[in-house]
Design a protein around this motif. Structure first.
Motif, mmCIF file in Angstrom:
data_model
loop_
_atom_site.group_PDB
_atom_site.id
_atom_site.type_symbol
_atom_site.label_atom_id
_atom_site.label_comp_id
_atom_site.label_asym_id
_atom_site.label_seq_id
_atom_site.Cartn_x
_atom_site.Cartn_y
_atom_site.Cartn_z
ATOM 1 N N SER A 99 41.050 38.920 -15.122
ATOM 2 C CA SER A 99 40.060 38.155 -16.106
ATOM 3 C C SER A 99 38.907 37.951 -15.017
ATOM 4 N N TYR A 100 38.817 38.192 -13.729
ATOM 5 C CA TYR A 100 37.580 38.437 -13.048
ATOM 6 C C TYR A 100 37.358 39.609 -12.205
ATOM 7 N N SER A 101 38.275 40.631 -12.007
ATOM 8 C CA SER A 101 38.122 41.643 -11.273
ATOM 9 C C SER A 101 36.829 42.428 -11.378
ATOM 10 N N TYR A 106 45.310 36.652 -14.086
ATOM 11 C CA TYR A 106 44.115 35.947 -13.687
ATOM 12 C C TYR A 106 43.314 36.698 -12.815
ATOM 13 N N ALA A 128 31.206 39.695 -9.603
ATOM 14 C CA ALA A 128 31.520 39.084 -10.657
ATOM 15 C C ALA A 128 30.405 38.025 -11.208
ATOM 16 N N LYS A 147 40.309 30.850 -7.880
ATOM 17 C CA LYS A 147 39.192 31.960 -7.339
ATOM 18 C C LYS A 147 37.860 31.712 -8.341
ATOM 19 N N LYS A 148 37.918 31.496 -9.602
ATOM 20 C CA LYS A 148 36.573 31.669 -10.155
ATOM 21 C C LYS A 148 35.686 30.467 -9.792
ATOM 22 N N ASN A 202 35.900 44.242 -15.522
ATOM 23 C CA ASN A 202 35.103 43.673 -16.357
ATOM 24 C C ASN A 202 33.796 44.116 -16.965
ATOM 25 N N ASN A 240 28.559 40.447 -13.818
ATOM 26 C CA ASN A 240 29.372 40.511 -15.045
ATOM 27 C C ASN A 240 29.039 39.222 -15.842
ATOM 28 N N MET A 241 29.336 37.911 -15.240
ATOM 29 C CA MET A 241 29.295 36.563 -15.956
ATOM 30 C C MET A 241 27.977 36.188 -16.259
ATOM 31 N N PHE A 269 32.889 31.775 -8.010
ATOM 32 C CA PHE A 269 31.710 32.545 -8.846
ATOM 33 C C PHE A 269 30.947 31.563 -9.545
ATOM 34 N N THR A 270 31.559 30.559 -10.095
ATOM 35 C CA THR A 270 31.051 29.694 -10.901
ATOM 36 C C THR A 270 30.080 28.673 -9.983
#
Length: 709
Positions: A623-625, A620, A569, A530-531, A629, A572-573, A534-535
């Motif tokens: 780590s992204y919720s 997992y 996401a 799923k990440k 985060n 946050n990132m 976002f990336t």
């Protein structure tokens, strides 16, 4: 088988000055602070402390008071934009042809038309017998039906084969729980009974007196039971003819285009199952077409003495088309008609007497393929790379005419009739943009490709008004969704013109998690990958900055629902990339929601997000919720929207997220929560009321850019 925004350049210095001015105007307005009521949540030996869990108590006056205070803070803080909002609203409304109507389609002896009248919010559903010159028969005037309701939606309009009865569903709460009723089209009488808590959809059997419909679980809102109702009988005694007991599946019922079969479908994210019954024998037993096999997806269409099956059988990731004799429906009898292609996604089919029409997708673009049963096949030609096309309402078998729709980022939507025999096309209607200012030649549309961190090329569809300079000074709105295999195709929006004509560039990032580039594009953006969703968005953001379209001081992001998760996401990132973010009805409390199987629709989502009862998925997700985060950093300016009655993403997710951000985030950037206390996931129901929500969002962006009119 099966949504945004450029005027003259505004330098960074001016934008900063505008922001400082607004801060001075609003510094005395104090945002609400939600009470902390710590609740410990434990799973797999991991303890999370949720200080705002109590906000899920919908009936708690303290919760309503908090939401109202957030609304009040938002209204006061943005009071200086009220005039701009009104100007935007009138501008958007002024482009819409108010006395508009749909292109008529002919079905079972009648021409059906949906039309709007000037000044009215809701559609009027009509028909004319035999000819468009015949007297208009008003089936439903939703403007009259909506009186007294702050929200109204009519759905599932379904006419019996003898043209006498119309079943329909009504939702006046915006929680997608419809009440089904039946209207006698000969007398105009609406029968006195009401069937509550349904999907709104229904289907008539061939006897014109038996109605099948789907009810929802009262708590989870999962569509789990199919009922059969006989006209003249008490609906309280309606029989359950199918109960989908697996809580990861939903069920539905419809009638095949051939009208020969009633079909009950059951589906989860990865698996399908159908049951069929002769439509003229509604009291018979439904027969399983092909029993569910985990990972086997299929959809069925009947014609002549065969069934046509779009399926991923035999590891056909992008699906293929198979056929089977009418009486031999099990998969061992299925034979390939169009084989699997690694670079082409087979999305759907339309069957006609002399033609098979295949809807495909390759290199991220829609394709319509015409295959005569006798003769050479061909594709409809399209000349640009930022378009969307798709087959429309095609209820008749015996016709050479295919109806399809077409639009691009700069081209209004058209409805087209295409003669599959002569290859002539007739544009029946192109969306009319009023006001006298729109000319599609004033806009440039492009498709560019960003490189993701793993080397994957990600397409971006862009539109902007001609004359911009790629010097980093352009305000730029980047939109994406990226979940459930839903392809976010390029589309035209008259509303969006209010941004484009003020200098905004608007773009759609076709990130993984959608199905834009085929089934693998989806598979590589869900579950434990799923990440990538976002990336990909972050890398698209970096690319448009690197190419000079914009800069972090002018880049904005927008997404809704699962796209709201995306927004949560990315802030946050990579919060430094964005000046502002709009998160609409955002799914941001991933773990808590996915662990609560009483929340509507949760269990059916396991194949999309994973089941956090499994520690691998729990870790997992954590780590992204977005909610889990939030950190002490500077976040972009943010507008978060939700609806109190939302059944898809419960209001408390964005409410909790904003409450936490208020006390954790650094700096003085704006943070607003706007809760529609009368609507759900889709927002306001009226066509003009919905524009007011768009105007609020656009004014948020324009205000950040210092654009005042």
């Amino acid at each position: 088988m099966k949504k945004c925004l450029l005027l003259s350049t505004v330098c960074v210095t001016f934008a900063a000055h505008a922001q400082n001015s607004k801060t001075a105007m609003t510094e005395n307005i104090v945002p609400p602070v939600a009470a902390i009521k710590a609740k410990q949540l434990e799973k797999h030996g991991d303890i999370r402390t949720d200080n705002y869990y109590w906000l899920n108590e919908r009936e708690n006056p303290e919760v309503i008071d908090y939401l109202n205070k957030e609304n009040e803070y938002y209204q006061k803080s943005t009071a200086h934009t009220k005039q701009l909002q009104e100007e935007l609203f009138q501008e958007m409304k002024g482009r819409i042809k108010e006395d508009d109507s749909s292109v008529p389609y002919f079905y079972n002896g009648y021409w059906y038309i949906t039309r709007f009248e000037t000044g009215k919010d809701y559609p009027i559903h009509t028909r004319r017998k035999g000819s468009m010159d015949a007297k208009e028969e008003v089936l439903f005037d939703c403007n009259e039906m909506a009186k007294g309701h702050s929200y109204f939606n009519l759905g599932g309009l379904n006419i019996s084969e003898d043209n006498k009865w119309a079943a329909f569903g009504v939702d006046t709460v915006s929680r997608r729980q419809y009440t089904i009723q039946v209207k006698n089209l000969e007398t105009g009488e609406i029968l006195p009974f009401k069937i509550e808590n349904t999907t709104g959809g229904s289907t008539w059997a061939g006897d014109n007196k038996t109605l099948f419909y789907t009810r929802k679980d009262e708590v989870t809102l999962r569509s789990d039971k199919i009922y059969k109702h006989k006209l003249g009988e008490d609906p309280a005694k309606d029989a359950v003819i199918y109960h989908e007991k697996d809580d990861t599946y939903s069920t539905f019922i419809y009638k095949e285009k051939s009208k020969k079969y009633l079909v009950i479908g059951s589906s989860s994210t990865l698996t399908s199952e159908y049951r069929i019954l002769d439509a003229k024998k509604p009291d018979g037993e439904f027969k399983v077409f092909q029993k569910r096999t985990r990972g086997l997806e299929y959809g069925i269409s009947h014609y002549g003495d065969k069934w046509y099956i779009v399926t991923n059988k035999d590891k056909a990731t992008n699906f293929k088309l198979m056929t089977t004799p009418e009486g031999k429906t099990e998969k061992e009898n299925w034979v390939d008609l169009i084989g699997h292609r690694k670079d082409v996604l087979l999305e759907d089919i339309d069957i006609f007497k002399d033609y098979l029409v295949i809807s495909e997708r390759s290199n991220g673009l829609n394709k319509i393929r015409i295959r005569p049963w006798k003769g050479e096949e061909y594709y409809l030609p399209f000349d640009i790379e930022t378009y969307t096309c798709g087959t429309g309402t095609n209820p008749d078998f015996d016709t050479d005419i295919l109806r399809y729709s077409y639009q691009s980022m700069a081209t209004p939507s058209s409805v087209i009739d295409f003669n599959m025999k002569t290859k002539e096309k007739k544009v029946l209607k192109e969306q009319e943009i009023l006001g006298g200012k729109f000319d599609k030649n004033n806009y440039t549309e492009e498709r560019i490709w960003a490189t993701a961190q793993d080397g994957t090329k990600v397409p971006i569809s862009i539109v902007y008004r001609k004359g911009i300079k790629k010097d980093g000074s352009n305000p730029f709105l980047l939109y994406a969704y990226g979940s459930y295999g839903y392809s976010m195709d390029p589309y035209f929006s008259s509303i969006r013109l209010s941004l484009l004509d003020r200098g905004f560039v608007y773009a759609i990032a076709h990130i993984r998690g959608g199905e834009d580039l085929g089934r693998e594009w989806y598979d590589n953006g869900k579950l434990l990958q799923k990440k990538n969703t976002f990336t990909d968005f972050i890398d698209c953001s970096k690319y448009v900055i690197a190419q000079g379209y914009t800069s972090p001081q002018h880049l904005y992001a927008q997404g809704g629902s699962a796209g709201g998760l995306l927004m949560g996401a990315i802030v946050n990132m990579a919060p430094q990339l964005y000046h502002g973010v709009i998160a609409q009805v955002p799914f941001v409390d991933v773990i808590t929601t996915m662990l609560d199987d009483s929340i509507p629709l949760t269990t059916g989502e396991y194949d999309e997000w994973g089941n956090p009862n499994d520690k691998e998925y729990y870790d997992y997700m954590k780590s992204y919720s977005p909610y889990d985060n939030v950190t002490a950093q500077v976040y972009p300016n943010m507008l978060v929207t939700t609806g109190l009655h939302d059944s898809q993403v419960q209001y408390w997710e964005p409410a909790k997220w904003v409450a936490l951000l208020r006390v954790v985030k650094k700096g003085n950037n704006q943070l607003y929560l706007d809760t529609n206390m009368e609507a759900g996931h889709g927002g306001a129901s009226g066509r003009f009321e919905a524009l007011k929500e768009d105007a609020k969002e656009f004014s948020f962006l324009l205000d950040l850019e210092g654009i005042k009119n």
